[in-house]
Design an enzyme around this catalytic site. Sequence first.
Site, PDB file in Angstrom:
ATOM      1  N   ARG A   3      14.651  -6.703  10.554  1.00 62.10           N
ATOM      2  CA  ARG A   3      15.595  -6.013  11.439  1.00 62.10           C
ATOM      3  C   ARG A   3      15.557  -6.554  12.859  1.00 62.10           C
ATOM      4  O   ARG A   3      16.502  -6.354  13.629  1.00 62.10           O
ATOM      5  CB  ARG A   3      15.287  -4.514  11.449  1.00 62.10           C
ATOM      6  CG  ARG A   3      15.572  -3.822  10.131  1.00 62.10           C
ATOM      7  CD  ARG A   3      15.175  -2.366  10.153  1.00 62.10           C
ATOM      8  NE  ARG A   3      13.733  -2.207  10.341  1.00 62.10           N
ATOM      9  CZ  ARG A   3      13.117  -1.040  10.385  1.00 62.10           C
ATOM     10  NH1 ARG A   3      13.802   0.080  10.282  1.00 62.10           N
ATOM     11  NH2 ARG A   3      11.800  -0.988  10.551  1.00 62.10           N
TER      12      ARG A   3
ATOM     13  N   GLU B 142     -18.018  -5.809   5.838  1.00 64.53           N
ATOM     14  CA  GLU B 142     -17.463  -6.376   7.066  1.00 64.53           C
ATOM     15  C   GLU B 142     -18.262  -5.870   8.254  1.00 64.53           C
ATOM     16  O   GLU B 142     -18.755  -4.738   8.245  1.00 64.53           O
ATOM     17  CB  GLU B 142     -15.992  -5.999   7.219  1.00 64.53           C
ATOM     18  CG  GLU B 142     -15.096  -6.509   6.100  1.00 64.53           C
ATOM     19  CD  GLU B 142     -13.653  -6.100   6.302  1.00 64.53           C
ATOM     20  OE1 GLU B 142     -13.124  -6.361   7.400  1.00 64.53           O
ATOM     21  OE2 GLU B 142     -13.064  -5.524   5.376  1.00 64.53           O
TER      22      GLU B 142
ATOM     23  N   ASP C  17      -8.403   0.830  -0.068  1.00 62.08           N
ATOM     24  CA  ASP C  17      -8.134  -0.462   0.563  1.00 62.08           C
ATOM     25  C   ASP C  17      -8.858  -1.613  -0.120  1.00 62.08           C
ATOM     26  O   ASP C  17      -8.306  -2.706  -0.246  1.00 62.08           O
ATOM     27  CB  ASP C  17      -8.546  -0.400   2.042  1.00 62.08           C
ATOM     28  CG  ASP C  17      -8.141  -1.641   2.808  1.00 62.08           C
ATOM     29  OD1 ASP C  17      -7.047  -2.180   2.552  1.00 62.08           O
ATOM     30  OD2 ASP C  17      -8.928  -2.095   3.664  1.00 62.08           O
TER      31      ASP C  17
ATOM     32  N   HIS D 272      -9.359  -5.037  -4.742  1.00 63.79           N
ATOM     33  CA  HIS D 272     -10.127  -6.279  -4.787  1.00 63.79           C
ATOM     34  C   HIS D 272     -11.351  -6.197  -5.697  1.00 63.79           C
ATOM     35  O   HIS D 272     -11.547  -7.037  -6.584  1.00 63.79           O
ATOM     36  CB  HIS D 272     -10.581  -6.657  -3.377  1.00 63.79           C
ATOM     37  CG  HIS D 272      -9.458  -6.842  -2.406  1.00 63.79           C
ATOM     38  ND1 HIS D 272      -8.243  -7.394  -2.755  1.00 63.79           N
ATOM     39  CD2 HIS D 272      -9.362  -6.566  -1.079  1.00 63.79           C
ATOM     40  CE1 HIS D 272      -7.462  -7.440  -1.695  1.00 63.79           C
ATOM     41  NE2 HIS D 272      -8.112  -6.936  -0.676  1.00 63.79           N
TER      42      HIS D 272
ATOM     43  N   LYS E 120     -16.982  -0.938   6.543  1.00 65.18           N
ATOM     44  CA  LYS E 120     -16.748  -1.551   7.849  1.00 65.18           C
ATOM     45  C   LYS E 120     -18.008  -1.392   8.716  1.00 65.18           C
ATOM     46  O   LYS E 120     -18.806  -0.489   8.519  1.00 65.18           O
ATOM     47  CB  LYS E 120     -15.578  -0.858   8.559  1.00 65.18           C
ATOM     48  CG  LYS E 120     -14.272  -0.845   7.780  1.00 65.18           C
ATOM     49  CD  LYS E 120     -13.594  -2.186   7.787  1.00 65.18           C
ATOM     50  CE  LYS E 120     -12.207  -2.098   7.155  1.00 65.18           C
ATOM     51  NZ  LYS E 120     -11.546  -3.408   7.105  1.00 65.18           N
TER      52      LYS E 120
ATOM     53  N   LYS F  97      -0.351  -5.592  -1.845  1.00 61.38           N
ATOM     54  CA  LYS F  97      -1.038  -4.309  -1.913  1.00 61.38           C
ATOM     55  C   LYS F  97      -0.846  -3.594  -0.564  1.00 61.38           C
ATOM     56  O   LYS F  97      -0.539  -4.279   0.430  1.00 61.38           O
ATOM     57  CB  LYS F  97      -2.517  -4.497  -2.242  1.00 61.38           C
ATOM     58  CG  LYS F  97      -3.400  -4.890  -1.065  1.00 61.38           C
ATOM     59  CD  LYS F  97      -4.853  -4.775  -1.470  1.00 61.38           C
ATOM     60  CE  LYS F  97      -5.766  -4.907  -0.272  1.00 61.38           C
ATOM     61  NZ  LYS F  97      -5.850  -3.747   0.598  1.00 61.38           N
TER      62      LYS F  97
ATOM     63  N   HIS G 289      -4.912 -11.316  -2.901  1.00 61.59           N
ATOM     64  CA  HIS G 289      -5.369 -12.615  -2.394  1.00 61.59           C
ATOM     65  C   HIS G 289      -6.817 -12.906  -2.760  1.00 61.59           C
ATOM     66  O   HIS G 289      -7.236 -14.058  -2.754  1.00 61.59           O
ATOM     67  CB  HIS G 289      -5.158 -12.701  -0.875  1.00 61.59           C
ATOM     68  CG  HIS G 289      -6.081 -11.825  -0.070  1.00 61.59           C
ATOM     69  ND1 HIS G 289      -5.779 -10.524   0.240  1.00 61.59           N
ATOM     70  CD2 HIS G 289      -7.301 -12.072   0.462  1.00 61.59           C
ATOM     71  CE1 HIS G 289      -6.768 -10.004   0.940  1.00 61.59           C
ATOM     72  NE2 HIS G 289      -7.709 -10.905   1.098  1.00 61.59           N
TER      73      HIS G 289
ATOM     74  N   LYS H  52      -9.280 -16.747  -4.219  1.00 58.45           N
ATOM     75  CA  LYS H  52     -10.503 -17.330  -3.656  1.00 58.45           C
ATOM     76  C   LYS H  52     -11.208 -18.174  -4.712  1.00 58.45           C
ATOM     77  O   LYS H  52     -11.310 -17.802  -5.886  1.00 58.45           O
ATOM     78  CB  LYS H  52     -11.434 -16.222  -3.142  1.00 58.45           C
ATOM     79  CG  LYS H  52     -10.879 -15.473  -1.934  1.00 58.45           C
ATOM     80  CD  LYS H  52     -11.846 -14.399  -1.484  1.00 58.45           C
ATOM     81  CE  LYS H  52     -11.308 -13.635  -0.270  1.00 58.45           C
ATOM     82  NZ  LYS H  52     -11.252 -14.451   0.935  1.00 58.45           N
TER      83      LYS H  52
END
Length: 523
Positions: free
Chosen positions: A54, A242, A262, A267, A368, A174, A204, A208
């Site tokens: 847009r 992470e 998530d 994954h 995290k 996703k 993704h 890998k």
Amino acid sequence: MARMPAPDPCILVIFGASGDLTGRKLIPALYDLSKTGGAHGQLPERFAVIGVSRTAMSDDEFRGKMRESARKHAASYDDASWNAFVPKVHYQVGDAAKIDCYPGLMKRIEDVDRTLRVAREGCAPNLLLYLSVAPQLYEPIIAAVGESGLVTEGKRWCSINPAETAWQRIIIEKPFGEDLHSARSLNRALGRVFEEEAIYRIDHYLGKELVQNILVLRFANSIFEPVWNRQHIDHIQLTAAETLGVGSRAGTFYDGAGALRDMIQSHLLQVMALVAIEPPSVFEAAPSMREKIKLFDSARVTAAARVARNGVFGRYGRGAGPEGRVEPAYTEEKGVDPARKTETYAAIRLEIDNWRWEGVPFYLRSGKKLSKKLTEVVVQFRRPPTNLFRRNGRGGGAGDGGGLPGNRLVINIAPREGLELSVLGKVPGQGLKFEEAHLSLDYLERFGGEQVDAYGPLLLDAMRGDRTLFKHRDEVEGGWRIVQPFLENRDLRDSIEEYAPGSWGPRGADELLARDGRAWHNP
């Protein structure tokens, strides 16, 4: 080396082209693939990209924006290669969720095809549609695509020679739904417009190298498959950790998702499937998908009464960041509603009811602001059945391995790709002194090659029509069935723990394994 089939000439239409994913991943990956000598082959010579969004922009403005993204995110950049690639990049203003966007888009496709001659003479061009938009726009855009007449998939199957008829395929990012009900709804919406063979649900992680190498490790090496079962393996751990927090995505995405949705549902369950499936008849899409579907169907759905015992949620507290500054707790991030009790850490225990894995627990965790950034699979083998060294001062009884540790295979997926097998050896000298040694394989050091972002190979596979590294609808729904009890359980969410940044997560995650007499592998 087997030659990969050449990708088909096509026009890639990216819906949501002004968004972060297009600039950070898609265009840099396509640019890398366009360069001569790329590690994963090249784009087809007759190829074009049309970005749709847009946001008002001209072709040149969009190209300038993408040039800066390529400079920053591509594996390597030079002006000459970009100048050769950029004529393939175009932009169309429009709201893809509304039907009035499509007459202009279809006219633009015709114009681009006429200029670059993407299609064979007398044929329409092949179209690869990419939904790089917010999840709530998936179904409206799919419905508009179907209503517009852009997709003629049914005619292709009725053709005398389908190979000479243009195809239309769609790639979907996703999150594929937010629970089992919404995933089923999205699958139905897709099925009204596209055949299942034309739907590419992208993850993704499956692009890998070390994820793909799991099947090679298992089925191309005869030393592993005979011991890859409940008789020799004690348990399996899958970790995606992470060091960074959620940051600016907290209020716009993460607080409505959480670590379980998530990372684990998508994954880690896919990685688990590759670790645990039966050997497919051949490494192709349909046989591989069938085995993964069978595995998800065999996974035991956790009873409501056991969810709080088999799962742990946590969220990071306030603490020092990488640069020493005090960073906010998750509940203090902008846009976060503390009452949601969204988890930034999740760990779950699963079991699979089949002949190979009965009684072998699978532990999956993701979080995290943990101690180290890594994604790995740990295959913990059983202890030796008896200890013949017990009379030599090595302790323990005869029937439990006598305290000798089992061997451990670690598959490092990221950030450094490799394998590590732990074995016990005798230290030179008098007496029996054992120490653990590690047999290591550094993937890049041994095999070399060019590090390529996972999106590039997956885009090429979609152009080839190869769905081996994509998800079937039944895989997606099977994954949601597995995690749904954890998502719905109020006791589990109410017991969410705060953990210190830089740690390995909440105390309850350690207790989850300790109840089984096991411990996490924390490098």
